[in-house]
Write an enzyme that holds these catalytic residues in place. Sequence first.
Site, PDB file in Angstrom:
ATOM      1  N   GLU A 163      -6.971  -1.640  -6.170  1.00 46.23           N
ATOM      2  CA  GLU A 163      -6.160  -0.741  -6.987  1.00 46.23           C
ATOM      3  C   GLU A 163      -5.120  -1.584  -7.729  1.00 46.23           C
ATOM      4  OE1 GLU A 163      -6.072   3.489  -4.557  1.00 46.23           O
ATOM      5  OE2 GLU A 163      -4.711   1.920  -3.893  1.00 46.23           O
TER       6      GLU A 163
ATOM      7  N   ASN B 222      -5.107   6.154  -0.714  1.00 48.03           N
ATOM      8  CA  ASN B 222      -4.307   6.648   0.408  1.00 48.03           C
ATOM      9  C   ASN B 222      -3.808   8.069   0.173  1.00 48.03           C
ATOM     10  OD1 ASN B 222      -4.598   4.645   2.251  1.00 48.03           O
ATOM     11  ND2 ASN B 222      -2.770   3.511   1.616  1.00 48.03           N
TER      12      ASN B 222
ATOM     13  N   HIS C 122      -3.541  -3.829  -4.927  1.00 51.04           N
ATOM     14  CA  HIS C 122      -3.768  -3.323  -3.571  1.00 51.04           C
ATOM     15  C   HIS C 122      -5.202  -3.597  -3.149  1.00 51.04           C
ATOM     16  CE1 HIS C 122      -4.066   0.288  -0.629  1.00 51.04           C
ATOM     17  NE2 HIS C 122      -3.739  -0.810   0.007  1.00 51.04           N
TER      18      HIS C 122
ATOM     19  N   SER D  34       0.833  -1.198   0.000  1.00 54.19           N
ATOM     20  CA  SER D  34       0.000   0.000   0.000  1.00 54.19           C
ATOM     21  C   SER D  34       0.869   1.249   0.000  1.00 54.19           C
ATOM     22  CB  SER D  34      -0.930   0.011   1.208  1.00 54.19           C
ATOM     23  OG  SER D  34      -0.176   0.019   2.401  1.00 54.19           O
TER      24      SER D  34
END
Lengths: 284, 251
Positions: free
Chosen positions: A152, A190, A140, A119
């Site tokens: 992702e 994120n 991800h 991540s």
Amino acid sequence: MQIKQIGVIGSGTMGSGIAQLLVQSDFATIMYDINEDILEKAKNSIFKRLDRLKEKERLTPDQWSKSKANLTLSSQIKDLQDCDLIIEVVPEKLELKKNIFKEVERICQQDAILATNTSSLSVTEIASSLNHSESVVGMHFFNPAPLMPLIEIIKGIKTAPEVIDQVMNFAKQLHKSPVLCEDTPGFIVNRVARPFYNEAIRIMKDQIASPEQIDTIMKKAGNFKMGPFELQDMIGIDVNFSSTKSVYQGFFGESRFRPNSYQERMVQAGILGRKTNKGFYDYE
Amino acid sequence: MSRINQVIIIGHNPIAKVLYEKCKRSGVSVFWNDLSQGINADVIIETENSNREEKKKAIQEIEAAVHPETTILSTVLRLPTTEIASWAQNPSRIVGFGTFATIERTGLVEIAPALQTNPSHLNESKGFFRMIGNVTEVVKDEVGLVFPRILAMIINEAAFALMENTADAASIDEAMKKGTNYPYGPLEWAEKIGLEDIYAILQGLFDQLGEERYRPASLIKKLIYAGWTGEKAQKGFYYYQNHLRGSEVSE
């Protein structure tokens, strides 16, 4: 190439969540870990979750028994040699991941796809020490992997377009929503979520509003399901702080991502959120 | 707190229209961009977000037309309440509020007194929003207050990501809805609100706080220059992306 056999490296929360998702989607899955005790525990927790799904009639008895039969455990990395896709889910340590991929490359087929669930690290860098860095891609998953719909898909600088296509299709076979993303710090979620936390902390430290007020406002004016402070308490102050630091460093100190010193003080004080019964709120 | 019988709304942007409709529905007597009955008004709402000089002029015109003690509510997406109050002959009656034209979908409006504001005007402001069906939360004065500021920063980050081609617009929106449960994707959200208001907050924070952290993504500025400001214009981030793709194909 059709993806039939999958290897999952690592059997922690994410690794076992991903393995559960795969076996439920009827893929033969080998879960690998060096520690056999941890591996056995992970298998038990997956089986328990599958049992509950059967009780709740979310799995038919046939799906339930197939799911269990799809799972194999191994503490020998060479057992992954016939896998078409290998998903690495080990702790976020660059050297550890690079070494694992080197070992994997030695034993696996030439056209196997090597996916990392990182991540926060660069997919390009994880791939850098391999002969076939074009086979490496980021996948991800979000926690809990069996439930969260998003994956992702991260395209490293050298990742081959066919690998991207195969992984995007594979994610759809898992009934997930894959989104394609360049290999940039924090990828999409994120990164774009950073201001939800950072700006909330800044507003609090500038004495504009209290954490309680900010949470109320974000839910009642913004329709967010949770406020930024209750969400940080749930994620863990330390986990959230390290995500922010990693994106901040990844963008070489871009000020939009700068953490607040107060987060560091909370971590230093061991005030980490729900798991310590105290974060921005008290949970005693 | 006195009973609110008459309200005047000043401004041409979407929030002015939405508040006008909400007032009408609540049954209160309401005028839009008409100060002729100003002396009888109980509350005035001023809504200019983009142009400082126009906002200043609006406040001065309002003050010239209304009773010296009438409460004036003013949007604070671009400027802090205290700066707006500094232009007023009676700064103690200025109260800031922060919300978007999507207010219909949301129950809460933030309000913020200027340093000079008298508490009686803050109470009058709470009463006004209660009358039209919104709860209020009183916060300290700063550009964009809480929700508009945090959302503008999320949208700015999404705009940077799109501008840098980190992912396409639909992927960015989908990722935030499915990966972290946002009610809307940030780019579609910006298009619903209108990019002018998002830009007003970012530029306002950048001017007021003087930090690089708040610089608006260049793409947002360009879309505003092009008039691609969202749903109202039927063009925005998505149109920009597809337009660019189209031109790449034709080359």
